[in-house]
Design a protein around this motif. Sequence first.
Motif, PDB file in Angstrom:
ATOM      1  N   GLY A  72       3.273   7.101   7.878  1.00  0.00           N
ATOM      2  CA  GLY A  72       3.735   6.829   6.520  1.00  0.00           C
ATOM      3  C   GLY A  72       3.273   7.850   5.506  1.00  0.00           C
ATOM      4  O   GLY A  72       3.190   7.558   4.309  1.00  0.00           O
ATOM      5  N   LYS A  73       3.004   9.084   5.962  1.00  0.00           N
ATOM      6  CA  LYS A  73       2.503  10.122   5.063  1.00  0.00           C
ATOM      7  C   LYS A  73       3.465  10.399   3.906  1.00  0.00           C
ATOM      8  O   LYS A  73       3.048  10.528   2.755  1.00  0.00           O
ATOM      9  N   THR A  74       4.759  10.507   4.223  1.00  0.00           N
ATOM     10  CA  THR A  74       5.729  10.852   3.186  1.00  0.00           C
ATOM     11  C   THR A  74       5.810   9.753   2.136  1.00  0.00           C
ATOM     12  O   THR A  74       5.896  10.031   0.931  1.00  0.00           O
ATOM     13  N   THR A  75       5.770   8.490   2.565  1.00  0.00           N
ATOM     14  CA  THR A  75       5.830   7.381   1.622  1.00  0.00           C
ATOM     15  C   THR A  75       4.609   7.374   0.713  1.00  0.00           C
ATOM     16  O   THR A  75       4.720   7.247  -0.511  1.00  0.00           O
ATOM     17  N   VAL A  76       3.418   7.514   1.307  1.00  0.00           N
ATOM     18  CA  VAL A  76       2.192   7.515   0.502  1.00  0.00           C
ATOM     19  C   VAL A  76       2.167   8.728  -0.426  1.00  0.00           C
ATOM     20  O   VAL A  76       1.809   8.616  -1.613  1.00  0.00           O
ATOM     21  N   ALA A  77       2.552   9.896   0.082  1.00  0.00           N
ATOM     22  CA  ALA A  77       2.586  11.097  -0.761  1.00  0.00           C
ATOM     23  C   ALA A  77       3.564  10.915  -1.911  1.00  0.00           C
ATOM     24  O   ALA A  77       3.300  11.345  -3.046  1.00  0.00           O
ATOM     25  N   GLY A  78       4.701  10.279  -1.637  1.00  0.00           N
ATOM     26  CA  GLY A  78       5.662  10.033  -2.695  1.00  0.00           C
ATOM     27  C   GLY A  78       5.117   9.108  -3.777  1.00  0.00           C
ATOM     28  O   GLY A  78       5.348   9.321  -4.974  1.00  0.00           O
ATOM     29  N   LEU A  79       4.388   8.077  -3.363  1.00  0.00           N
ATOM     30  CA  LEU A  79       3.762   7.176  -4.326  1.00  0.00           C
ATOM     31  C   LEU A  79       2.753   7.929  -5.193  1.00  0.00           C
ATOM     32  O   LEU A  79       2.688   7.736  -6.414  1.00  0.00           O
ATOM     33  N   LEU A  80       1.944   8.783  -4.561  1.00  0.00           N
ATOM     34  CA  LEU A  80       0.964   9.565  -5.314  1.00  0.00           C
ATOM     35  C   LEU A  80       1.649  10.524  -6.279  1.00  0.00           C
ATOM     36  O   LEU A  80       1.254  10.640  -7.447  1.00  0.00           O
ATOM     37  N   ALA A  81       2.672  11.238  -5.788  1.00  0.00           N
ATOM     38  CA  ALA A  81       3.377  12.188  -6.642  1.00  0.00           C
ATOM     39  C   ALA A  81       4.035  11.483  -7.823  1.00  0.00           C
ATOM     40  O   ALA A  81       4.031  11.988  -8.948  1.00  0.00           O
TER      41      ALA A  81
END
Length: 197
Positions: A15-24
């Motif tokens: 889920g790296k992309t999802t978490v990174a998207g939330l952070l961004a």
Amino acid sequence: MSPTALVVMGVSGAGKTTVAGLLADRLSWPMAEADLLHPQANIDKMAAGTPLTDADRLPWLGIIRDWITVRAEQGESAVVACSALKRGYRDLLREANARVRFVHVAGTRELIAGRLHLRTGHFMPPSLLDSQFADLEQLQDDEDGVTVDLRRTPEQPRPPTPDPFTSPFPRHHRPEGNGASAWTPGLKRWAPAPCWR
């Protein structure tokens, strides 16, 4: 304050992309999806079920490091979704001209395998998950980063996003409470045009 790069790391399907998207989204920082930066030879190799070697990954990691540096030289902090499985890979990313901090999205093989089998449209086959876990080296005490449990999905109440401005992240942080924003499309993303698939 000097620019910071948050690298959301972990095995495929974590889920790296999802978490990174939330952070961004929360931080209003540009985001790079490292999977889009692989050369076609790497993509073809993984799609055929062959694990990448260090020789395959190092040039790719250099591209990510340089992207972080370009952002930092423009005064921008950034978020990157990148597996960064080995300590040596993370050391290479830390060569960027920014403070590079890692957010390891961690879970059991069984949990992530279940997620991978539900994923569609990605070149990485579930058969490579074991090789990813074999390569994975946990964050060490001297590394600037935090490990978070992926058992909380973006749809569930979430712990607060780790604050990139605190120094340092607590090791193996397990915050309580909720508060991360919901996923929203249209975040600033970057990848060279030839890498879009």
